[in-house]
Scaffold this motif. Structure first.
Motif, PDB file in Angstrom:
ATOM      1  N   ASN A 302       0.955  -1.209   0.093  1.00  0.00           N
ATOM      2  CA  ASN A 302       0.083   0.139   0.013  1.00  0.00           C
ATOM      3  C   ASN A 302       0.796   1.298  -0.081  1.00  0.00           C
ATOM      4  O   ASN A 302       1.902   1.295   0.692  1.00  0.00           O
ATOM      5  N   PRO A 303       0.687   2.149  -0.822  1.00  0.00           N
ATOM      6  CA  PRO A 303       1.451   3.463  -0.887  1.00  0.00           C
ATOM      7  C   PRO A 303       1.103   4.379   0.166  1.00  0.00           C
ATOM      8  O   PRO A 303       1.897   5.371   0.175  1.00  0.00           O
ATOM      9  N   GLY A 304       0.273   4.187   0.903  1.00  0.00           N
ATOM     10  CA  GLY A 304      -0.223   5.227   2.083  1.00  0.00           C
ATOM     11  C   GLY A 304       0.542   5.268   3.308  1.00  0.00           C
ATOM     12  O   GLY A 304       0.691   6.331   3.642  1.00  0.00           O
ATOM     13  N   PHE A 305       1.196   4.229   3.582  1.00  0.00           N
ATOM     14  CA  PHE A 305       2.205   4.101   4.775  1.00  0.00           C
ATOM     15  C   PHE A 305       3.214   3.122   4.772  1.00  0.00           C
ATOM     16  O   PHE A 305       3.234   2.222   4.011  1.00  0.00           O
ATOM     17  N   GLU A 306       3.975   3.410   5.593  1.00  0.00           N
ATOM     18  CA  GLU A 306       5.153   2.193   5.633  1.00  0.00           C
ATOM     19  C   GLU A 306       5.400   1.916   7.195  1.00  0.00           C
ATOM     20  O   GLU A 306       5.423   2.771   7.951  1.00  0.00           O
ATOM     21  N   LEU A 307       5.763   0.759   7.620  1.00  0.00           N
ATOM     22  CA  LEU A 307       5.882   0.372   8.781  1.00  0.00           C
ATOM     23  C   LEU A 307       7.289  -0.171   8.928  1.00  0.00           C
ATOM     24  O   LEU A 307       8.066  -0.707   8.077  1.00  0.00           O
ATOM     25  N   SER A 308       7.833   0.363   9.959  1.00  0.00           N
ATOM     26  CA  SER A 308       9.352   0.173  10.297  1.00  0.00           C
ATOM     27  C   SER A 308       9.800  -1.253  10.518  1.00  0.00           C
ATOM     28  O   SER A 308      10.722  -1.798  10.550  1.00  0.00           O
ATOM     29  N   VAL A 309       8.697  -2.194  11.127  1.00  0.00           N
ATOM     30  CA  VAL A 309       9.030  -3.402  11.621  1.00  0.00           C
ATOM     31  C   VAL A 309       7.912  -4.356  10.836  1.00  0.00           C
ATOM     32  O   VAL A 309       6.843  -4.028  10.889  1.00  0.00           O
ATOM     33  N   ARG A 310       8.349  -5.385  10.179  1.00  0.00           N
ATOM     34  CA  ARG A 310       7.714  -6.429   9.494  1.00  0.00           C
ATOM     35  C   ARG A 310       6.817  -7.013  10.704  1.00  0.00           C
ATOM     36  O   ARG A 310       7.222  -7.723  11.759  1.00  0.00           O
ATOM     37  N   PRO A 311       5.362  -7.260  10.400  1.00  0.00           N
ATOM     38  CA  PRO A 311       4.693  -7.871  11.537  1.00  0.00           C
ATOM     39  C   PRO A 311       4.674  -9.163  11.571  1.00  0.00           C
ATOM     40  O   PRO A 311       4.858  -9.857  10.532  1.00  0.00           O
ATOM     41  N   ASP A 312       4.817 -10.211  12.519  1.00  0.00           N
ATOM     42  CA  ASP A 312       4.613 -11.431  12.770  1.00  0.00           C
ATOM     43  C   ASP A 312       3.439 -12.130  12.211  1.00  0.00           C
ATOM     44  O   ASP A 312       3.301 -13.430  11.635  1.00  0.00           O
ATOM     45  N   LYS A 313       2.274 -11.680  12.619  1.00  0.00           N
ATOM     46  CA  LYS A 313       1.075 -12.202  11.964  1.00  0.00           C
ATOM     47  C   LYS A 313       0.091 -10.910  11.674  1.00  0.00           C
ATOM     48  O   LYS A 313       0.320  -9.954  11.993  1.00  0.00           O
ATOM     49  N   GLU A 314      -0.964 -11.325  10.931  1.00  0.00           N
ATOM     50  CA  GLU A 314      -2.013 -10.337  10.413  1.00  0.00           C
ATOM     51  C   GLU A 314      -3.387 -10.984  10.596  1.00  0.00           C
ATOM     52  O   GLU A 314      -3.442 -12.161  10.185  1.00  0.00           O
ATOM     53  N   PHE A 315      -4.144 -10.338  11.243  1.00  0.00           N
ATOM     54  CA  PHE A 315      -5.547 -10.741  11.300  1.00  0.00           C
ATOM     55  C   PHE A 315      -6.486  -9.999  10.855  1.00  0.00           C
ATOM     56  O   PHE A 315      -6.463  -8.519  10.620  1.00  0.00           O
ATOM     57  N   LYS A 316      -7.722 -10.346  10.085  1.00  0.00           N
ATOM     58  CA  LYS A 316      -8.708  -9.501   9.507  1.00  0.00           C
ATOM     59  C   LYS A 316     -10.242  -9.857   9.991  1.00  0.00           C
ATOM     60  O   LYS A 316     -10.265 -10.948  10.464  1.00  0.00           O
ATOM     61  N   GLU A 317     -10.545  -8.661  10.223  1.00  0.00           N
ATOM     62  CA  GLU A 317     -11.937  -8.751  11.054  1.00  0.00           C
ATOM     63  C   GLU A 317     -13.116  -9.987  10.352  1.00  0.00           C
ATOM     64  O   GLU A 317     -13.106  -9.493   9.252  1.00  0.00           O
ATOM     65  N   ALA A 318     -13.574 -10.367  10.982  1.00  0.00           N
ATOM     66  CA  ALA A 318     -14.736 -11.408  10.357  1.00  0.00           C
ATOM     67  C   ALA A 318     -16.128 -11.141  11.031  1.00  0.00           C
ATOM     68  O   ALA A 318     -16.166 -10.755  12.212  1.00  0.00           O
TER      69      ALA A 318
END
Length: 507
Positions: A302-318
């Motif tokens: 995504n071009p909107g933002f950048e994170l300095s640390v790569r996340p270990d996991k990602e969760f999406k609301e269900a």
């Protein structure tokens, strides 16, 4: 004249009474262990601020299995002593949060014992929450705890570091290690919002009904403003870039590892639904991509933002009510970080993003009408936020659609409210009380003995734009020693509690 309480300058106490029985019973197959976990939730807000929510949880086996012997290297001794307030009880076997058929003198004695103990434990004036001032029980708003719940507020009490320090001492590592090390006093108290909570509960096994342990939850929520001097760039749309931030910039510290006694230590970054929608639209409209793969499912590259640390996991609301985008949660484990490699999560914005946070269906406020220092009118106003979602399958365009709002209001005994003067207005037009008020419970105040309590269950049309309730009152005469300090600034009335039980929203 009565005034509204100042924002973030009050102490709220909600306690349920406990009974400790000397009944002896066996606990079979109990695997409840002594454990501690710590979590931090970070969330960017649309008004250019950042919300940080710290959550610490300590669990311990039931006291009945320790035979009076308990080590306090993890679970705080001061809280364990609050577990049973009956000095005549033997080793306690069960804790009840709802008490039935207890004589009033015993309830008042238990409340007085609790407030005096907590007042010394947290350096707060909780002992001023007496029966003649600001406590009462909810009847409808907080099931299933109604009846045994006691509610009190200290609207004049300022929350400061004297309250935070003893709260931190209850943690195994205090503020020396782990996520609690981020709680730098100047950083915390320069924020726009501050709230700390402590909750002690006793859990049960649903299959056998046997007590499985006690749980101590400590939560701290703050809203901070990142330094935006370096991110004040304005684009052609005259929209400013959101301020970039990192843990070290908003707290002044980095995370040098987890608390050694913590079973788990995690940091979460939440992007709420409105922000995710805007980022996905930005990704579609902008062909810019970067090498930072921060996740999948719509926010990758995504071009909107950048994170300095790569996340270990990602969760999406269900299982959300909305048909649009869902919120996203990134998880970071602190296991592998240390003083040599500290954890310092940072978020850098590349393009301006504007979004709205989830809102309640009505915006409420309370104010005073009239003049003088003796008589007046309390008014509670509601302004529609024009939401079309969250009404549990109802069509807001239909006349049969109703929005329920529960109001719970406690006033000091010297504020004489005339409840028969209740008037209701919807969209500026007076309404019959029976058309809006579904249920009403009133307990008039008694001089120097009991405060006044009012509970209302209201049903508003979903399509309304505004509503208002008014109540007339007189202020009683006080003895010279009953005036609060600095009485020239007026008298503070505790805030009303307003909930929407039939409305659901998604983050």
């Amino acid at each position: 004249m009565a005034h509204l309480p100042r924002r973030t300058h009050s102490i709220l106490l909600i306690l349920s009474f406990q009974i400790c029985f000397s009944t002896i019973f066996a606990v079979f197959g109990s695997v409840f262990q002594l454990e501690f976990s710590e979590e931090l939730l970070l969330k960017p807000l649309p008004d250019r601020k950042v919300l940080a929510h710290f959550h610490f949880e300590t669990t311990a086996p039931p006291l009945s299995t320790s035979h009076g012997r308990r080590h306090h290297h993890l679970f705080p001794k001061a809280i364990a002593q609050l577990y049973c307030l009956d000095s005549n009880a033997k080793p306690p076997g069960l804790e009840l949060w709802a008490v039935f058929d207890v004589p009033k003198d015993q309830v008042d004695a238990s409340w007085k014992n609790l407030t005096h103990t907590l007042s010394g434990l947290f350096c707060a004036s909780i002992n001023f929450l007496e029966s003649s001032t600001t406590y009462s029980a909810h009847e409808w708003g907080f099931h299933p705890s109604s009846g045994g719940l006691r509610y009190g507020t200290l609207p004049r009490e300022a929350v400061c570091t004297e309250n935070l320090t003893p709260w931190l001492k209850l943690l195994p590592c205090r503020d020396k290690a782990g996520l609690s090390a981020l709680l730098d006093r100047p950083s915390i108290y320069r924020g726009f919002y501050h709230s700390q909570r402590l909750r002690l509960t006793s859990s049960e096994s649903h299959s056998s009904g046997v007590e499985s342990g006690i749980v101590l939850e400590q939560a701290l929520t703050v809203v901070l403003q990142p330094n935006s001097h370096k991110t004040s760039k304005t684009f052609l749309s005259e929209t400013k870039l959101q301020p970039s931030w990192s843990l070290s910039s908003i707290f002044g510290r980095k995370v040098t590892g987890r608390c050694v006694l913590a079973k788990s230590s995690n940091v979460y970054l939440q992007l709420e639904r409105g922000l995710v929608t805007e980022l996905e639209n930005l990704q579609k409209d902008n062909a810019i991509t970067g090498p930072d793969h921060v996740g999948s499912g719509g926010l990758k590259d995504n071009p909107g933002f950048e994170l300095s640390v790569r996340p270990d996991k990602e969760f999406k609301e269900a299982n959300i009510l909305h048909r649009k985008s869902s919120s996203v949660l990134y998880e970071y484990s602190i296991e592998r970080y240390s003083a040599f490699e500290p954890f310092d999560l940072g978020l850098t914005w590349k393009f301006p993003v504007v979004w709205l946070c989830p809102r309640a269906p009505l915006h409420s406020s309370r104010f005073l009408m009239g003049s003088g220092n003796q008589r007046g009118t309390i008014a509670i106003s509601f302004i529609s936020t024009d939401l079309e979602e969250g009404f549990l399958g109802a069509n807001i365009g239909e006349d049969s659609c109703k929005l329920q709002a529960n109001i719970f209001q406690v006033v000091p005994w010297y504020i004489k409210v005339y409840y028969h003067t209740l008037r209701v207005f919807v969209d500026g037009q007076p309404q019959a009380i029976a058309n809006v008020v579904e249920k009403m419970h009133v307990s008039p105040s008694e001089d120097k003995v009991l405060p006044g309590v009012m509970e209302l269950v209201l049903k508003f049309p979903c399509a309304m734009k505004s509503a208002a309730l008014t109540l007339e009152f007189d202020k009683g005469f006080l003895h010279i020693d009953e005036y609060p300090p600095d009485a020239n600034q007026g008298f503070d009335i505790p805030s009303a509690v307003i909930i929407f039980p039939k409305f659901q929203t998604s983050m």
